[in-house]
Design an enzyme around this catalytic site. Structure first.
Site, PDB file in Angstrom:
ATOM      1  N   ARG A   1     -14.676  12.151  -1.273  1.00 35.64           N
ATOM      2  CA  ARG A   1     -13.512  12.967  -0.931  1.00 35.64           C
ATOM      3  C   ARG A   1     -12.959  13.701  -2.151  1.00 35.64           C
ATOM      4  NH1 ARG A   1      -9.795   8.699   2.030  1.00 35.64           N
ATOM      5  NH2 ARG A   1     -10.931   7.306   0.649  1.00 35.64           N
TER       6      ARG A   1
ATOM      7  N   LYS B   1      -7.029  -4.611  -5.230  1.00 36.11           N
ATOM      8  CA  LYS B   1      -5.725  -4.934  -4.640  1.00 36.11           C
ATOM      9  C   LYS B   1      -5.538  -6.449  -4.547  1.00 36.11           C
ATOM     10  CE  LYS B   1      -4.980  -0.729  -1.940  1.00 36.11           C
ATOM     11  NZ  LYS B   1      -4.410  -0.212  -0.694  1.00 36.11           N
TER      12      LYS B   1
ATOM     13  N   GLU C   1      -1.511  10.421   4.603  1.00 36.22           N
ATOM     14  CA  GLU C   1      -2.553  10.140   3.628  1.00 36.22           C
ATOM     15  C   GLU C   1      -2.576  11.322   2.664  1.00 36.22           C
ATOM     16  OE1 GLU C   1      -4.654   7.477   3.332  1.00 36.22           O
ATOM     17  OE2 GLU C   1      -3.736   6.422   5.030  1.00 36.22           O
TER      18      GLU C   1
ATOM     19  N   ASP D   1       0.867  -1.166   0.000  1.00 36.80           N
ATOM     20  CA  ASP D   1       0.000   0.000   0.000  1.00 36.80           C
ATOM     21  C   ASP D   1       0.912   1.227   0.000  1.00 36.80           C
ATOM     22  OD1 ASP D   1      -2.338   1.638   0.433  1.00 36.80           O
ATOM     23  OD2 ASP D   1      -1.740   1.774   2.524  1.00 36.80           O
TER      24      ASP D   1
ATOM     25  N   ASP E   1      -1.854  -0.982   5.762  1.00 35.92           N
ATOM     26  CA  ASP E   1      -2.307  -0.512   7.077  1.00 35.92           C
ATOM     27  C   ASP E   1      -3.807  -0.292   7.188  1.00 35.92           C
ATOM     28  OD1 ASP E   1      -2.846   2.841   7.221  1.00 35.92           O
ATOM     29  OD2 ASP E   1      -2.022   2.010   5.393  1.00 35.92           O
TER      30      ASP E   1
ATOM     31  N   ASP F   1      -0.227   5.055   0.991  1.00 40.26           N
ATOM     32  CA  ASP F   1      -0.496   6.040   2.039  1.00 40.26           C
ATOM     33  C   ASP F   1      -0.463   5.400   3.425  1.00 40.26           C
ATOM     34  OD1 ASP F   1      -1.622   8.672   0.521  1.00 40.26           O
ATOM     35  OD2 ASP F   1      -2.171   6.837  -0.550  1.00 40.26           O
TER      36      ASP F   1
ATOM     37  N   SER G   1      -2.278   0.963  -4.633  1.00 39.25           N
ATOM     38  CA  SER G   1      -2.740   2.068  -3.801  1.00 39.25           C
ATOM     39  C   SER G   1      -4.129   2.555  -4.179  1.00 39.25           C
ATOM     40  CB  SER G   1      -1.746   3.231  -3.901  1.00 39.25           C
ATOM     41  OG  SER G   1      -2.240   4.375  -3.235  1.00 39.25           O
TER      42      SER G   1
END
Length: 296
Positions: free
Chosen positions: A136, A224, A100, A91, A247, A93, A179
């Site tokens: 977002r 992913k 992030e 990953d 994470d 971020d 990502s």
């Protein structure tokens, strides 16, 4: 059922006698041998070959011990531990880098609090990733392309990342970024670290301003997991030859798909779901879980 496992413990600050005493007690209480196959100041290895024990109970005890002494501990199936690794998928971020990126963009654009709240809920698995990312990015409409370069310059790698990837490259191990973040940043990080592959989301711009939209399919949790499978198939790798490191909640499927899936300084939901965890040390602690050595 008898299964072969190894216990790996690694710490930058050294492994204390109190930790070793606690570990010996856990093993004794589980009727397991306490002979250490390898022991140094910073790392130890115990082979639990051909012993019958309750994996979940032992793992829980090791997690508690690890937290008490801030030592990263893994209870790893021997087959996975001994299989040489050929690919590590990261990953980006809060894994390869400390921040992030979308939160940094939002802060620059004056919508930091609104975006950060959505990010936090998404990474804890409270929102579907596609929905949260779309919401977002929509708040970033009008973001200037030139600001992306400024944010890139201020990004920092997580401790141990650069050294870890140098060691992987030196050993011929391929590396990839998978990502839910953005191509611009991921490709620059790929180039800086000399990584092999990058998969990330593409932001849509009109001229120099962000439209608030993403082009193409979103790289989400399912994507992913598929990336792990596709790279394995393309290279003829087994899953046991693949490591995944992440994470957030959208990393869980790839952490569970790879033979060795490591949650690094991860969110609570990921901690509870992942089989292996790095909570106290740098990225290079993954080397011990991979049966490899760095400086120590």
């Amino acid at each position: 059922m008898r299964r072969d496992f190894v216990i790996v413990a690694v710490s930058e600050n050294g492994i204390s006698d109190d930790f070793i005493s606690g570990l010996k007690k856990i093993l004794t209480d589980s009727s397991l041998p306490v002979d250490f196959q390898e022991q140094s100041q910073h790392r130890l290895l115990i082979n639990l070959q051909d012993h019958d024990f309750q994996h979940e109970i032992l793992d829980s005890s090791l997690v508690t011990l690890a937290a008490t002494y801030q030592v990263d501990v893994g209870l790893i199936p021997q087959e996975i531990f001994l299989t040489p690794k050929k690919l590590v998928v990261f990953d980006m971020d809060s894994t390869l880098i400390t921040s992030e990126v979308i939160d940094e963009m939002a802060l620059c654009h004056g919508v930091g609090d609104a975006v950060k709240l959505i990010t936090k809920r998404a990474m804890n698995g409270e929102l579907k990733f596609d929905q949260s990312l779309t919401e977002r990015v929509s708040l970033l409409k009008g973001f200037k392309r030139s600001h992306m370069e400024t944010i890139l310059k201020n990004l920092t790698f997580t401790p141990g990342t650069e050294n870890f990837i140098r060691i992987l490259r030196a050993n011929g191990i391929k590396t990839a970024i998978a990502s839910g973040g953005f191509q611009y940043f991921a490709k620059n990080i790929q180039a800086t670290l000399q990584m092999d592959y990058v998969f990330a989301n593409e932001l849509e711009f009109e001229g120099d301003l962000l439209t608030g939209k993403i082009t193409g399919a979103i790289v989400n949790a399912e994507a992913k997991e598929e990336i792990i499978q596709v790279l394995a198939q393309n290279h003829g790798f087994s899953l046991n030859e693949i490591v995944a490191i992440g994470d957030g909640a959208n990393d869980i499927p790839m952490l569970l798909k790879a033979g060795l899936g490591i949650a690094i300084h991860a969110k609570e939901k990921v901690q509870k779901t992942a089989h292996f965890r790095i909570n106290f040390g740098p990225m290079t602690h993954a080397l011990a879980f991979m049966n490899m050595k760095g400086k120590k």
